[in-house]
Design a protein around this motif. Structure first.
Motif, PDB file in Angstrom:
ATOM      1  N   LEU A  87       0.871  -1.172   0.000  1.00 19.31           N
ATOM      2  CA  LEU A  87       0.000   0.000   0.000  1.00 19.31           C
ATOM      3  C   LEU A  87       0.914   1.230   0.000  1.00 19.31           C
ATOM      4  CD1 LEU A  87      -2.729   1.418   0.235  1.00 19.31           C
ATOM      5  CD2 LEU A  87      -2.730   0.923   2.680  1.00 19.31           C
ATOM      6  N   VAL A  88       0.946   1.918  -1.146  1.00 18.06           N
ATOM      7  CA  VAL A  88       1.923   2.983  -1.362  1.00 18.06           C
ATOM      8  C   VAL A  88       1.211   4.323  -1.552  1.00 18.06           C
ATOM      9  CG1 VAL A  88       3.788   3.800  -2.867  1.00 18.06           C
ATOM     10  CG2 VAL A  88       3.499   1.350  -2.460  1.00 18.06           C
ATOM     11  N   GLY A  89       1.553   5.296  -0.734  1.00 22.79           N
ATOM     12  CA  GLY A  89       0.989   6.637  -0.861  1.00 22.79           C
ATOM     13  C   GLY A  89       1.893   7.528  -1.705  1.00 22.79           C
ATOM     14  N   VAL A  90       1.279   8.475  -2.402  1.00 24.60           N
ATOM     15  CA  VAL A  90       2.044   9.440  -3.207  1.00 24.60           C
ATOM     16  C   VAL A  90       1.615  10.842  -2.801  1.00 24.60           C
ATOM     17  CG1 VAL A  90       2.616  10.238  -5.533  1.00 24.60           C
ATOM     18  CG2 VAL A  90       2.037   7.822  -5.158  1.00 24.60           C
ATOM     19  N   MET A 111     -14.242  -5.252  -9.570  1.00 26.70           N
ATOM     20  CA  MET A 111     -13.554  -5.941 -10.668  1.00 26.70           C
ATOM     21  C   MET A 111     -12.357  -6.746 -10.167  1.00 26.70           C
ATOM     22  SD  MET A 111     -13.885  -2.984 -13.580  1.00 26.70           S
ATOM     23  CE  MET A 111     -13.384  -4.007 -14.957  1.00 26.70           C
ATOM     24  N   GLN A 112     -12.005  -6.541  -8.913  1.00 25.00           N
ATOM     25  CA  GLN A 112     -10.894  -7.257  -8.270  1.00 25.00           C
ATOM     26  C   GLN A 112      -9.623  -7.255  -9.107  1.00 25.00           C
ATOM     27  OE1 GLN A 112     -12.410 -11.133  -7.041  1.00 25.00           O
ATOM     28  NE2 GLN A 112     -13.897 -10.190  -5.673  1.00 25.00           N
ATOM     29  N   PRO A 113      -9.166  -6.067  -9.518  1.00 29.51           N
ATOM     30  CA  PRO A 113      -7.911  -6.008 -10.267  1.00 29.51           C
ATOM     31  C   PRO A 113      -6.728  -6.309  -9.345  1.00 29.51           C
ATOM     32  CG  PRO A 113      -8.656  -3.801  -9.747  1.00 29.51           C
ATOM     33  CD  PRO A 113      -9.717  -4.743  -9.230  1.00 29.51           C
ATOM     34  N   ARG A 114      -5.634  -6.690  -9.919  1.00 31.72           N
ATOM     35  CA  ARG A 114      -4.444  -6.987  -9.096  1.00 31.72           C
ATOM     36  C   ARG A 114      -3.790  -5.713  -8.596  1.00 31.72           C
ATOM     37  NH1 ARG A 114      -0.861 -10.508 -12.841  1.00 31.72           N
ATOM     38  NH2 ARG A 114       0.232 -11.081 -10.937  1.00 31.72           N
ATOM     39  N   VAL A 115      -3.965  -4.644  -9.376  1.00 35.24           N
ATOM     40  CA  VAL A 115      -3.393  -3.349  -8.992  1.00 35.24           C
ATOM     41  C   VAL A 115      -4.508  -2.301  -8.988  1.00 35.24           C
ATOM     42  CG1 VAL A 115      -1.772  -1.518  -9.636  1.00 35.24           C
ATOM     43  CG2 VAL A 115      -1.128  -3.924  -9.955  1.00 35.24           C
ATOM     44  N   LEU A 116      -4.617  -1.575  -7.882  1.00 29.89           N
ATOM     45  CA  LEU A 116      -5.591  -0.489  -7.791  1.00 29.89           C
ATOM     46  C   LEU A 116      -4.843   0.833  -7.676  1.00 29.89           C
ATOM     47  CD1 LEU A 116      -8.228  -1.854  -5.241  1.00 29.89           C
ATOM     48  CD2 LEU A 116      -8.746  -0.927  -7.504  1.00 29.89           C
ATOM     49  N   VAL A 117      -5.275   1.808  -8.460  1.00 29.93           N
ATOM     50  CA  VAL A 117      -4.662   3.129  -8.425  1.00 29.93           C
ATOM     51  C   VAL A 117      -5.756   4.126  -8.079  1.00 29.93           C
ATOM     52  CG1 VAL A 117      -3.366   4.849  -9.724  1.00 29.93           C
ATOM     53  CG2 VAL A 117      -3.028   2.412 -10.212  1.00 29.93           C
ATOM     54  N   PHE A 118      -5.584   4.844  -6.981  1.00 32.07           N
ATOM     55  CA  PHE A 118      -6.594   5.796  -6.522  1.00 32.07           C
ATOM     56  C   PHE A 118      -6.003   7.203  -6.546  1.00 32.07           C
ATOM     57  CE2 PHE A 118      -7.922   2.054  -3.822  1.00 32.07           C
ATOM     58  CZ  PHE A 118      -9.158   1.856  -4.412  1.00 32.07           C
ATOM     59  N   ASP A 119      -6.649   8.098  -7.282  1.00 35.61           N
ATOM     60  CA  ASP A 119      -6.203   9.492  -7.282  1.00 35.61           C
ATOM     61  C   ASP A 119      -7.069  10.285  -6.309  1.00 35.61           C
ATOM     62  OD1 ASP A 119      -4.862  11.801  -7.893  1.00 35.61           O
ATOM     63  OD2 ASP A 119      -5.704  12.035  -9.903  1.00 35.61           O
ATOM     64  N   GLU A 120      -6.518  10.640  -5.177  1.00 41.00           N
ATOM     65  CA  GLU A 120      -7.234  11.366  -4.114  1.00 41.00           C
ATOM     66  C   GLU A 120      -8.602  10.759  -3.815  1.00 41.00           C
ATOM     67  OE1 GLU A 120      -7.043  15.604  -4.085  1.00 41.00           O
ATOM     68  OE2 GLU A 120      -5.307  15.623  -5.404  1.00 41.00           O
ATOM     69  N   GLU A 159      -2.791  11.401  -2.257  1.00 37.83           N
ATOM     70  CA  GLU A 159      -3.588  11.879  -1.133  1.00 37.83           C
ATOM     71  C   GLU A 159      -2.918  13.109  -0.546  1.00 37.83           C
ATOM     72  OE1 GLU A 159      -6.229  12.504   0.816  1.00 37.83           O
ATOM     73  OE2 GLU A 159      -6.692  10.361   0.654  1.00 37.83           O
ATOM     74  N   HIS A 160      -3.746  14.079  -0.138  1.00 38.88           N
ATOM     75  CA  HIS A 160      -3.175  15.240   0.560  1.00 38.88           C
ATOM     76  C   HIS A 160      -3.270  15.097   2.085  1.00 38.88           C
ATOM     77  CE1 HIS A 160      -2.211  17.849  -2.834  1.00 38.88           C
ATOM     78  NE2 HIS A 160      -3.332  17.437  -3.407  1.00 38.88           N
ATOM     79  N   LYS A 161      -4.055  14.110   2.555  1.00 36.42           N
ATOM     80  CA  LYS A 161      -4.264  13.956   4.002  1.00 36.42           C
ATOM     81  C   LYS A 161      -3.110  13.167   4.619  1.00 36.42           C
ATOM     82  CE  LYS A 161      -9.279  14.125   3.408  1.00 36.42           C
ATOM     83  NZ  LYS A 161     -10.506  13.304   3.284  1.00 36.42           N
ATOM     84  N   LEU A 162      -2.078  13.889   5.046  1.00 39.14           N
ATOM     85  CA  LEU A 162      -0.838  13.251   5.480  1.00 39.14           C
ATOM     86  C   LEU A 162      -1.010  12.370   6.707  1.00 39.14           C
ATOM     87  CD1 LEU A 162       1.611  16.284   5.091  1.00 39.14           C
ATOM     88  CD2 LEU A 162       1.078  14.497   3.426  1.00 39.14           C
ATOM     89  N   GLY A 163      -1.873  12.807   7.633  1.00 40.28           N
ATOM     90  CA  GLY A 163      -2.050  12.042   8.862  1.00 40.28           C
ATOM     91  C   GLY A 163      -2.581  10.635   8.582  1.00 40.28           C
ATOM     92  N   TRP A 164      -3.525  10.550   7.640  1.00 36.94           N
ATOM     93  CA  TRP A 164      -4.087   9.241   7.304  1.00 36.94           C
ATOM     94  C   TRP A 164      -3.037   8.384   6.604  1.00 36.94           C
ATOM     95  CZ3 TRP A 164      -8.554   7.614   9.242  1.00 36.94           C
ATOM     96  CH2 TRP A 164      -9.447   8.589   9.719  1.00 36.94           C
TER      97      TRP A 164
END
Ligand SMILES: Nc1ncnc2c1ncn2[C@@H]1O[C@H](COP(=O)(O)OP(=O)(O)OP(=O)(O)O)[C@@H](O)[C@H]1O
Ligand SMILES: [Mg+2]
Length: 278
Positions: free
Chosen positions: A31-34, A160-169, A201-206
Motif C-alpha cells: 500500500l503505497v501513498g504518493v 472488478m478485483q484487479p491486481r493493482v488499484l490506483v486511486f487518485d485522491e 492523497e493530501h491527508k498526510l495524517g491518514w
C-alpha cells in the motif's frame, strides 16, 4: 507488480516533463501513498500506471512501464482494465450514466468480464458493503452526495478485483468517517498475496497511519521513497510543498520551546507523538 524504469512523460503541446526519469518498483500487496504539491505529477503518475497515458492523453512515454505483467504503453486500455483499476480524482466523471441504480452501476463494470450473474451480484454487493453503500444500492447514482459518488466509484473498481488499484485522491470529498472507511478497505485489500495499491492523497495524517511506503513527487521527479514517518520528516527539510502532520507540528513546537531533547525522528501519527512526548 509495478516496475517503472526511467519513465518520462510530456503532455502534448507542453514544453516540460510532467514526469521525469522515474524509477519505481512496487511489490505485490504493498500500500503505497504518493504526495507532492499541486502540479507535482501525482495524477499524471496515476494515468501512467493505468495506461490512460499515453492511450487517452496522447504524448509519448519514455522508459518502461510494467504493471501486473503488462507492458502498459503497448497494451490497449481495455485489456488492462481487468488487472489495473483506476479511480479518478473526480468521481462524477466515472459514473457511466448507463444504469439506473447504484447496484447496477457497480455490476456494469463486471458485465464485460463474462462472470455468471450470481457472481456479479455477490461481488457488487460485497463492494457496496465494504464502501458503506449497501443501504443506497437501489438509489440512482445521480442522487448521491459527492462523497457517496466517490465511494461508488471506488466500489465499482474494487468489484472488478484487479491486481493493482490506483486511486487518485480517493478521499478528497469524504468526511473523517468516510476517509477512515476507505483507508480501512485499502488496508484490508493490500496484504501479502493481495491487491497492490497506489494512492495519491493530501491527508498526510491518514497516510502516515495506514501506508507501508510513501513517495514524494516534486516537479515530476520522484524525490523521496520510504517509510512514511521517515519521508515526512525529510519533507520538513525540503521545499517540496508537502507540509507536515499536526503531530509533527506539535512536536516541532515543543522542541522549539526547549521542552523536549532533540529528536532523531519527528512523529507523524498520534501514536508516535504520544511515544515521543512521554
Ligand atoms: N491534460 C494536460 N495537458 C497538459 N498539461 C497537463 C495536463 N494535465 C496536467 N498537466 C500538467 O502536468 C503537471 C502535473 O500535473 P498533475 O495533474 O499530474 O499534478 P498533481 O500532482 O496531480 O496536482 P494536484 O495536487 O493539483 O492534483 C502540471 O504541470 C500540469 O499543469
Ligand atoms: Mg492531481
Amino acid at each position: 507488480m509495478i516496475a517503472l524504469s526511467a519513465v518520462s512523460y510530456r503532455y502534448p503541446g507542453t514544453q516540460r516533463d510532467a514526469l521525469h526519469a522515474i524509477d519505481l518498483a512496487v511489490g505485490e500487496g504493498e500500500l503505497v501513498g504518493v504526495v507532492g504539491a499541486n502540479g507535482a505529477g501525482k495524477s499524471t503518475l496515476c494515468y501512467a500506471l493505468s495506461g490512460y497515458i499515453p492511450h487517452f492523453f496522447g504524448g509519448t512515454v519514455e522508459g518502461g512501464v510494467q504493471v501486473a505483467g503488462h507492458d502498459v504503453t503497448r497494451t490497449p486500455v481495455g485489456e488492462l482494465a481487468s488487472d489495473i483499476g483506476l479511480v479518478f480524482h473526480n468521481p462524477f466523471n466515472q459514473i457511466s450514466g448507463a444504469r439506473f441504480t447504484v447496484l447496477e452501476e457497480v455490476a456494469f463494470g463486471l458485465e464485460n468480464m463474462g462472470l455468471p450473474p450470481e457472481v456479479m451480484r455477490t461481488r457488487a454487493e460485497a463492494a457496496l458493503a465494504a464502501t458503506g453503500l449497501a443501504d443506497l444500492a437501489e438509489r440512482s447514482p445521480f442522487a448521491l452526495s459527492g462523497g457517496e459518488q466517490q465511494r461508488l466509484a471506488i466500489a465499482a473498481v474494487m468489484a472488478m478485483q484487479p491486481r493493482v488499484l490506483v486511486f487518485d485522491e480517493p478521499t478528497s470529498q469524504l468526511d473523517p468517517a468516510g476517509t477512515r472507511a476507505v483507508f480501512e478497505v485499502m488496508r484490508r485489500l493490500a496484504r501479502p498475496g493481495g491487491t497492490t495499491i497506489v494512492l495519491t492523497e493530501h491527508k498526510l495524517g491518514w497516510l502516515a497511519a495506514f501506508v507501508d511506503r510513501l513517495l514524494v513527487l516534486h516537479e515530476g521527479g520522484l524525490v523521496a521513497d520510504g517509510p512514511p514517518r521517515q519521508v515526512l520528516a525529510s519533507a520538513l527539510d525540503h521545499a517540496w510543498g508537502v507540509g507536515a502532520t499536526m503531530y509533527a507540528r506539535a512536536a516541532q513546537e515543543v522542541l522549539a520551546r526547549g521542552l523536549l531533547p532533540p529528536q532523531p525522528l519527528l512523529p507523524a501519527t498520534l501514536d508516535q507523538a504520544v511515544e515521543t512526548l512521554r
